[in-house]
Design a protein around this motif. Sequence first.
Motif, PDB file in Angstrom:
ATOM      1  N   ILE A 125     -88.666  33.923 -63.944  1.00 27.27           N
ATOM      2  CA  ILE A 125     -89.024  32.926 -65.365  1.00 27.27           C
ATOM      3  C   ILE A 125     -90.331  32.235 -66.302  1.00 27.27           C
ATOM      4  N   GLY A 126     -91.713  32.698 -64.546  1.00 34.99           N
ATOM      5  CA  GLY A 126     -92.783  31.941 -65.022  1.00 34.99           C
ATOM      6  C   GLY A 126     -92.616  30.552 -64.548  1.00 34.99           C
ATOM      7  N   ASP A 127     -93.797  29.020 -64.763  1.00 29.25           N
ATOM      8  CA  ASP A 127     -93.727  28.121 -64.674  1.00 29.25           C
ATOM      9  C   ASP A 127     -92.305  27.512 -65.936  1.00 29.25           C
ATOM     10  N   VAL A 128     -91.367  26.800 -65.667  1.00 26.61           N
ATOM     11  CA  VAL A 128     -90.237  26.005 -65.819  1.00 26.61           C
ATOM     12  C   VAL A 128     -90.570  24.829 -67.361  1.00 26.61           C
ATOM     13  N   VAL A 129     -90.511  25.211 -68.913  1.00 27.65           N
ATOM     14  CA  VAL A 129     -91.088  24.059 -69.317  1.00 27.65           C
ATOM     15  C   VAL A 129     -89.443  23.426 -70.227  1.00 27.65           C
ATOM     16  N   PHE A 130     -88.379  24.060 -69.364  1.00 28.06           N
ATOM     17  CA  PHE A 130     -87.653  23.506 -70.415  1.00 28.06           C
ATOM     18  C   PHE A 130     -86.112  23.698 -69.794  1.00 28.06           C
ATOM     19  N   SER A 131     -85.148  23.096 -69.814  1.00 34.45           N
ATOM     20  CA  SER A 131     -83.712  23.356 -69.603  1.00 34.45           C
ATOM     21  C   SER A 131     -83.034  22.378 -70.047  1.00 34.45           C
ATOM     22  N   THR A 132     -81.811  23.339 -70.418  1.00 33.29           N
ATOM     23  CA  THR A 132     -80.601  22.364 -71.395  1.00 33.29           C
ATOM     24  C   THR A 132     -79.406  22.635 -70.638  1.00 33.29           C
ATOM     25  N   LEU A 133     -78.528  21.636 -70.258  1.00 31.75           N
ATOM     26  CA  LEU A 133     -77.026  22.263 -69.491  1.00 31.75           C
ATOM     27  C   LEU A 133     -76.109  21.346 -70.437  1.00 31.75           C
ATOM     28  N   ASN A 134     -75.486  21.830 -70.763  1.00 31.31           N
ATOM     29  CA  ASN A 134     -73.977  21.532 -71.562  1.00 31.31           C
ATOM     30  C   ASN A 134     -72.716  22.124 -70.503  1.00 31.31           C
ATOM     31  N   SER A 135     -71.916  20.845 -71.093  1.00 22.69           N
ATOM     32  CA  SER A 135     -70.661  20.590 -69.713  1.00 22.69           C
ATOM     33  C   SER A 135     -69.853  20.476 -70.486  1.00 22.69           C
ATOM     34  N   HIS A 136     -68.805  20.287 -69.927  1.00 21.21           N
ATOM     35  CA  HIS A 136     -67.240  19.363 -70.189  1.00 21.21           C
ATOM     36  C   HIS A 136     -66.435  19.019 -68.816  1.00 21.21           C
ATOM     37  N   ASN A 137     -66.339  18.814 -68.996  1.00 19.10           N
ATOM     38  CA  ASN A 137     -65.137  17.707 -67.765  1.00 19.10           C
ATOM     39  C   ASN A 137     -63.518  18.109 -68.322  1.00 19.10           C
ATOM     40  N   ALA A 138     -62.858  17.860 -68.246  1.00 17.57           N
ATOM     41  CA  ALA A 138     -61.035  17.933 -67.932  1.00 17.57           C
ATOM     42  C   ALA A 138     -60.050  16.447 -67.701  1.00 17.57           C
ATOM     43  N   PHE A 175     -70.107  25.776 -68.697  1.00 22.61           N
ATOM     44  CA  PHE A 175     -70.426  25.534 -68.923  1.00 22.61           C
ATOM     45  C   PHE A 175     -71.562  26.467 -69.392  1.00 22.61           C
ATOM     46  N   ARG A 176     -73.161  26.083 -69.658  1.00 13.37           N
ATOM     47  CA  ARG A 176     -73.497  26.669 -70.269  1.00 13.37           C
ATOM     48  C   ARG A 176     -74.951  26.278 -69.994  1.00 13.37           C
ATOM     49  N   TRP A 177     -76.282  26.786 -69.041  1.00 19.61           N
ATOM     50  CA  TRP A 177     -77.262  25.915 -68.637  1.00 19.61           C
ATOM     51  C   TRP A 177     -78.052  26.647 -69.085  1.00 19.61           C
ATOM     52  N   ILE A 178     -79.057  27.032 -69.615  1.00 21.82           N
ATOM     53  CA  ILE A 178     -80.665  27.535 -70.193  1.00 21.82           C
ATOM     54  C   ILE A 178     -81.954  27.067 -69.494  1.00 21.82           C
ATOM     55  N   ILE A 179     -82.467  27.518 -68.751  1.00 23.00           N
ATOM     56  CA  ILE A 179     -83.767  27.456 -68.140  1.00 23.00           C
ATOM     57  C   ILE A 179     -85.087  28.171 -68.952  1.00 23.00           C
ATOM     58  N   SER A 180     -85.454  27.681 -69.606  1.00 22.31           N
ATOM     59  CA  SER A 180     -86.714  28.396 -70.040  1.00 22.31           C
ATOM     60  C   SER A 180     -88.073  28.381 -69.070  1.00 22.31           C
ATOM     61  N   GLY A 181     -88.506  29.290 -68.948  1.00 17.69           N
ATOM     62  CA  GLY A 181     -90.143  29.249 -69.140  1.00 17.69           C
ATOM     63  C   GLY A 181     -91.385  29.821 -69.254  1.00 17.69           C
ATOM     64  N   THR A 182     -91.921  30.219 -68.904  1.00 13.12           N
ATOM     65  CA  THR A 182     -93.115  30.682 -69.618  1.00 13.12           C
ATOM     66  C   THR A 182     -93.067  32.506 -69.797  1.00 13.12           C
ATOM     67  N   LYS A 183     -92.621  32.756 -68.652  1.00  9.88           N
ATOM     68  CA  LYS A 183     -92.402  34.376 -68.775  1.00  9.88           C
ATOM     69  C   LYS A 183     -91.248  34.639 -69.011  1.00  9.88           C
ATOM     70  N   GLY A 184     -90.045  33.870 -69.250  1.00 16.04           N
ATOM     71  CA  GLY A 184     -88.544  34.563 -69.580  1.00 16.04           C
ATOM     72  C   GLY A 184     -87.910  33.287 -69.706  1.00 16.04           C
ATOM     73  N   GLU A 185     -86.301  33.655 -69.318  1.00 16.58           N
ATOM     74  CA  GLU A 185     -85.011  32.582 -69.410  1.00 16.58           C
ATOM     75  C   GLU A 185     -83.999  32.896 -68.285  1.00 16.58           C
ATOM     76  N   LEU A 186     -83.521  32.098 -67.901  1.00 13.94           N
ATOM     77  CA  LEU A 186     -82.503  32.387 -66.789  1.00 13.94           C
ATOM     78  C   LEU A 186     -81.175  31.602 -68.070  1.00 13.94           C
ATOM     79  N   GLU A 187     -79.903  32.118 -68.071  1.00 12.82           N
ATOM     80  CA  GLU A 187     -78.830  31.577 -68.380  1.00 12.82           C
ATOM     81  C   GLU A 187     -77.352  32.038 -67.673  1.00 12.82           C
ATOM     82  N   LEU A 188     -76.450  30.466 -67.407  1.00 16.23           N
ATOM     83  CA  LEU A 188     -75.380  30.824 -66.401  1.00 16.23           C
ATOM     84  C   LEU A 188     -74.553  30.334 -67.510  1.00 16.23           C
ATOM     85  N   THR A 189     -73.502  31.039 -67.375  1.00 19.54           N
ATOM     86  CA  THR A 189     -72.604  30.732 -68.092  1.00 19.54           C
ATOM     87  C   THR A 189     -71.010  30.944 -67.313  1.00 19.54           C
ATOM     88  N   SER A 190     -70.492  29.795 -67.592  1.00 19.98           N
ATOM     89  CA  SER A 190     -68.594  30.063 -66.583  1.00 19.98           C
ATOM     90  C   SER A 190     -67.857  29.536 -67.615  1.00 19.98           C
TER      91      SER A 190
END
Length: 374
Positions: free
Chosen positions: A156-169, A275-290
Amino acid sequence: MAPIRICIIGLAATSSAGYKTGEWGIQHLNSLKSSPHYQIVGVCNSSLASSQKSIESHKLGSDVKAYSSLDEVVSDPDIDMVSIVVAIGKHYQLVKPLLQQKKDVLVEFPIAPTVAEVEELATLAKSAGVKALSGSQGRAHPVFRRMKDLIKSGAIGDVVFSTLNSHNALMATPMWPESQSIFLNINSGISRLHLVVGHILDTHLNILGDFKDIQSTLKTQNNKTKLVDNEGNIIQENFDITAPDTILLQGVLENGAVASFTMRTCTEPVDNTGFRWIISGTKGELELTSDPGIFHWGPTGLKLKLREFGGEAKEIDFNRGEADHLSQVSYSGQNVARVYEAFAKGEEDGYATLDDALKVHRVLEKAKLHATWA
């Protein structure tokens, strides 16, 4: 290669249907029993009788030795490694003598109630030249190892941004087990902030690197609860809750990227996404959900997606072709088994050290001390 001879400190004789304080050592036992890389040679509990009872209850055999004290464990040349799975208040006094006698250790996370104690243990491990592992096992999960590999490869190139939205019970009202009241005390070293967020932060730091600067906003929505015993009888009517149930962290990483982390306490997320974790880079993005669950155990329903800018999003396979014996361990203990597996195979990206844990403890301490309380 000969198996690693290991002793467990803190092994309950019986296991409850759900999590119960003092029983986490059974997850370590099951991980080690199923592995060809380890030989369980001893159990050490609070007394010789307790150690013997656990050995007999789990049918470990006559070749597994019952110890009555830490001194016996420290001085036994037939022990290569020791797993410490007891209350956090006992970690420091158990780990220090073992490191001084050059025993490899694995100690459950959080490591100790204070940053100063963690610093001392990490320094001692380094000077003794031994392996000292942290029980922050999230990074051992295949999906997080895959994410780290993708970022390292420049997907995804160089990482420029990350946001991790989570919960706990861990909803503490209207009642809460008295045996777990320590989780609701922000100064205990193992509060919801340290336990839940700490495990997530270890994985976060492992994948994206350290924070250069961090700010925090904390809130305790429910500040009172009833403490109950194991049968549901009320022990205390109005227990003060000081650990936050809503946590916002944000800051700048050492690589210059901006990162944020949020955690809310709720039993049923509206979108059924834990959980939803998005990591954004200069070439693309990764998303992890669960699905909802516990982050460092690796919840069900994990989906990892990659989108290179200009192309379509595609789901990424993170299956590593793991050894069969790992699947013999229950869901809640599989990442514990993966930590042991990675250590035995020398795969340093699959386990955390006390140095890694110290970074997490420092971030948490800064978040606690300099927080804006809502």
